[in-house]
Enzyme design. Structure first.
Site, short mmCIF file in Angstrom:
data_model
loop_
_atom_site.label_atom_id
_atom_site.label_comp_id
_atom_site.label_asym_id
_atom_site.label_seq_id
_atom_site.Cartn_x
_atom_site.Cartn_y
_atom_site.Cartn_z
N ASP A 89 4.77 8.67 6.80
CA ASP A 89 4.05 9.76 6.17
C ASP A 89 2.77 10.06 6.92
O ASP A 89 2.46 9.45 7.95
CB ASP A 89 3.85 9.55 4.67
N LYS A 125 2.96 15.26 3.86
CA LYS A 125 2.48 16.63 3.86
C LYS A 125 1.94 16.91 5.25
O LYS A 125 1.13 16.17 5.77
CB LYS A 125 1.33 16.74 2.87
N GLY A 181 -2.01 2.10 5.52
CA GLY A 181 -2.63 0.92 4.91
C GLY A 181 -1.62 -0.16 4.61
O GLY A 181 -0.83 -0.55 5.47
N THR A 198 -5.21 -2.83 4.45
CA THR A 198 -5.45 -1.71 3.53
C THR A 198 -6.77 -1.01 3.84
O THR A 198 -7.75 -1.64 4.24
CB THR A 198 -5.40 -2.19 2.07
N MET A 257 -8.32 7.65 -3.19
CA MET A 257 -8.05 9.02 -3.63
C MET A 257 -9.18 9.52 -4.52
O MET A 257 -8.94 10.03 -5.60
CB MET A 257 -6.71 9.05 -4.39
N1 SAH Z 1 -1.50 2.30 1.01
C1 SAH Z 1 -2.77 2.83 1.45
C2 SAH Z 1 -3.40 3.75 0.43
C3 SAH Z 1 -2.60 4.98 0.13
S1 SAH Z 1 -3.35 6.02 -1.05
C4 SAH Z 1 -3.69 1.68 1.84
O1 SAH Z 1 -3.40 0.52 1.55
O2 SAH Z 1 -4.71 1.93 2.46
C5 SAH Z 1 -4.20 7.16 -0.02
C6 SAH Z 1 -5.69 6.95 -0.11
O3 SAH Z 1 -6.05 5.86 0.67
C7 SAH Z 1 -6.51 8.08 0.42
O4 SAH Z 1 -6.65 9.12 -0.52
C8 SAH Z 1 -7.82 7.41 0.69
O5 SAH Z 1 -8.54 7.22 -0.49
C9 SAH Z 1 -7.36 6.06 1.16
N2 SAH Z 1 -7.32 5.98 2.63
C10 SAH Z 1 -6.25 5.82 3.41
N3 SAH Z 1 -6.60 5.73 4.70
C11 SAH Z 1 -7.93 5.84 4.73
C12 SAH Z 1 -8.91 5.80 5.75
N4 SAH Z 1 -8.56 5.63 7.05
N5 SAH Z 1 -10.22 5.92 5.41
C13 SAH Z 1 -10.58 6.07 4.14
N6 SAH Z 1 -9.71 6.12 3.12
C14 SAH Z 1 -8.40 6.00 3.41
#
Ligand code: SAH
Length: 594
Positions: A263, A285, A317, A346, A401
């Site tokens: 994604d 998206k 993440g 993450t 988010m």
């Molecule tokens: N599984 C992912 C999270 C998915 S939800 C993880 O463990 O990181 C998606 C949200 O993750 C985004 O809306 C944002 O809040 C956060 N996110 C993902 N990548 C990011 C990044 N590089 N910097 C800041 N926030 C991030």
């Protein structure tokens, strides 16, 4: 000197001496399954412990004349040269191979320096004449041979076994081995990869097709070559976006996959050297396209696996942190599809780290709450007890988010009694060259975030440890912070650029579809090229979403500079006098994302 590899499993070996050097010999012998007898009046604590746990036999006494006989190998590592000499003479007299530490004259064998990658051993030796050079050469080879070589060697052994079971004649077998080798090793760049099961099947089928010509010895059913194991879905965490933060295990799964389903968040971490043969499915998206509904993603994963494919579901993440990885795993379990989870770094930990925020800190924060702030915009009540979080000053709150809902989150925490001056930050696209962060207080964060125009993906961090952000802003102090740099794999400047704070994307030559995805996931600021051939190869990426007009192209040397001008690339600059000056020159130039 005649190099050999000894099978020491279950063989008795003697070590004389009880210090650190003896310990290293003992450890090396135990690693190979040898039975170790150690003779020393006194031994260091670790050796005592090994004896207590029954892993070695420790005889606490001086070496006795003649006792070196009867062992497979003997090591002497005492501080007393006379004792060492005695051991050497006894062993030599009894026809036992003997090594005296740091005394080449008293050695009938030397131990090479070894680089190990799984079953692959690369031994380096100078016949005892220049250990310093051997040590340095070993460090060089450690860097050159990545961990994938171990996996590759395992795969080679499995392939050999399959070929053996097919009973092909010599020439045919050699042809299969040759095909396997050229398909898995990039001899120019010294990289190896594990082939996907389906790729091996194809290689074997080809070998079998040639069998009537080269002659087949046994009568194994031809179908054997075609057994692709049952499909497997690996739910892999891609990390927070910086390509360097993908795990070793995750990368291994990707390189061996038949299909990758990724994604938007995971796109920047797609390895640029992902082989072309791997199907890429984007389910995120992207501009002008709606995201694929979750049910359709689940169905796609199940379908691909049922076709016998090795599938990687690459998620931003960690797959089990707000990534709906749990739902996908449920769907796979329900469909009876084998799956595994490869955790990732993450964003909730990595993005704060890149902004100088430790999520725990002794005496300040002893708890971390990872939460999604999105749910609090739901009408039917809240799942997050903001009132309780507001009362917990020794904790860090990390909100995923959270851009649009930030004002209401802050309101709830203030209502719950949280101190308005609690340090608070928002980090956008953490760990990438596009990272931006805002550090404020709980009360002021929403207005500061909206002034700065922070956009998703971003997360907020609230708690006392955010107070360290300014002092610990290591990434922000790097000369190339905010730079997303494209270059070609195998170049000498990737690491210096990374150390200077840039996000570095190393495209392979020729450019793969995965490299296109990764490059176009975010805007580049710079491109660095070192040869005319590399410039030609990268030309296909120009004009994409990633490579806009503001991108600066750094040409290392005259030849590539000329080629880049022929290609008509805008923004080209020449770096004379070698790449050593590259980082300095780049740091002096202000970057504008293209
Ligand atoms: N599984 C992912 C999270 C998915 S939800 C993880 O463990 O990181 C998606 C949200 O993750 C985004 O809306 C944002 O809040 C956060 N996110 C993902 N990548 C990011 C990044 N590089 N910097 C800041 N926030 C991030």
């Amino acid at each position: 000197m005649f190099p050999v590899m000894l099978q020491l499993a279950g063989r008795r070996c003697l070590v004389v001496g009880g210090g650190g050097v003896a310990l290293r010999k003992v450890q090396a012998l135990l690693a190979e399954g040898a039975e170790v007898v150690l003779v020393a009046p006194e031994a260091v604590r670790v050796l005592e412990e090994l004896s207590d746990s029954g892993r070695i036999v420790l005889e606490r006494r001086p070496y006795e004349e003649g006792e070196a006989a009867g062992y497979a190998l003997v090591f002497a590592a005492t501080a007393d040269r006379e004792v060492n000499r005695k051991v050497f003479e006894d062993a030599s007299g009894a026809g036992v191979w003997v090594n005296v530490a740091d005394d080449p004259e008293l050695c009938s064998f030397h131990m090479p320096a070894v680089v190990r990658r799984g079953p692959l051993h690369v031994a380096i030796a100078s016949g005892g004449s220049a250990p310093f050079a051997v040590r340095r050469l070993r460090r060089l080879l450690e860097r050159l041979l990545g961990p994938e070589w171990g996996e590759w060697m395992d795969a080679a052994a499995r392939f050999r076994e399959r070929v053996r079971r097919l009973g092909l004649a010599g020439a045919c077998r050699e042809a299969a081995f040759e095909a396997w080798f050229s398909a898995t090793v990039d001899t120019e760049r010294h990289r190896a990869r594990v082939p996907a099961a389906s790729e091996e099947d194809a290689l074997l089928e080809r070998a079998l097709a040639g069998a009537p010509v080269c002659g087949r010895e046994a009568t194994e059913p031809a179908a054997e070559a075609n057994v692709s194991g049952p499909g497997l879905v690996s739910l892999v965490g891609a990390g927070p976006g910086n390509p360097g933060l993908l795990t070793v295990r995750g990368r291994r799964r990707l390189m061996a996959a038949d299909a990758v389903v990724y994604d938007r968040l995971a796109a920047p971490a797609l390895p640029c050297d992902l082989p072309d043969r791997i199907e890429l499915h984007c389910v995120g998206k992207t501009a002008g396209r709606h995201p694929v509904p979750q049910e359709a993603i689940n169905e796609l994963l199940v379908r691909l696996a049922r076709e016998g494919k090795r599938v990687v579901r690459l998620k931003g993440g960690d797959p089990f942190v707000f990534g709906r990885g749990g739902e996908e795993a449920e769907a796979l379990a329900a469909a009876g599809v084998p799956f595994e989870v490869v955790p990732g770094v993450t964003a909730g930990i990595a993005a704060p780290a890149w902004a100088g925020i430790p999520v725990t800190h002794r005496r300040e924060a002893v708890r971390v709450t990872l939460l999604t702030a999105h749910e609090c915009s739901k009408r039917d009540g809240t799942q997050v007890r903001w009132d309780l979080l507001a009362q917990d000053p020794s904790a860090t709150i990390v909100g995923y988010m959270g851009v649009t809902v930030l004002p209401s989150v802050v309101e709830r925490l203030l209502e719950g009694g949280m101190d308005p001056v609690t340090p608070a930050a928002m980090v956008e696209r953490g760990t990438t060259g596009a990272q931006r962060s805002v550090v404020a207080t709980l009360e002021t964060l929403p207005s500061r975030v909206s002034e700065a125009g922070i956009r998703p993906p971003a997360l907020f961090v609230i708690g006392p440890t955010v107070g360290h952000a300014e002092r610990l802003d290591w990434a922000g102090r790097c000369p190339l912070v905010g730079r997303r740099v494209l270059t070609v794999a195998g170049c000498r400047w990737a690491e210096p650029l990374e150390l200077a704070g840039a996000e570095v994307i190393e495209a392979g030559v020729p450019v793969t579809p995965a490299a296109e995805v990764a490059v176009n996931a975010l805007p580049l600021t710079d491109v660095v090229v070192g040869t005319p051939e590399d410039a030609d190869a990268l030309d296909v990426l120009r004009g994409g979403v990633g490579w806009g007009n503001g991108v600066v192209v750094w040409c290392v040397g005259e030849a590539v500079w000329n080629r880049v001008r022929e290609l008509g690339w805008p923004g080209a600059r020449k770096i004379g006098g070698g790449h050593e000056r590259l980082v300095e020159r780049m740091g002096a130039a202000v970057a504008v994302p293209g």
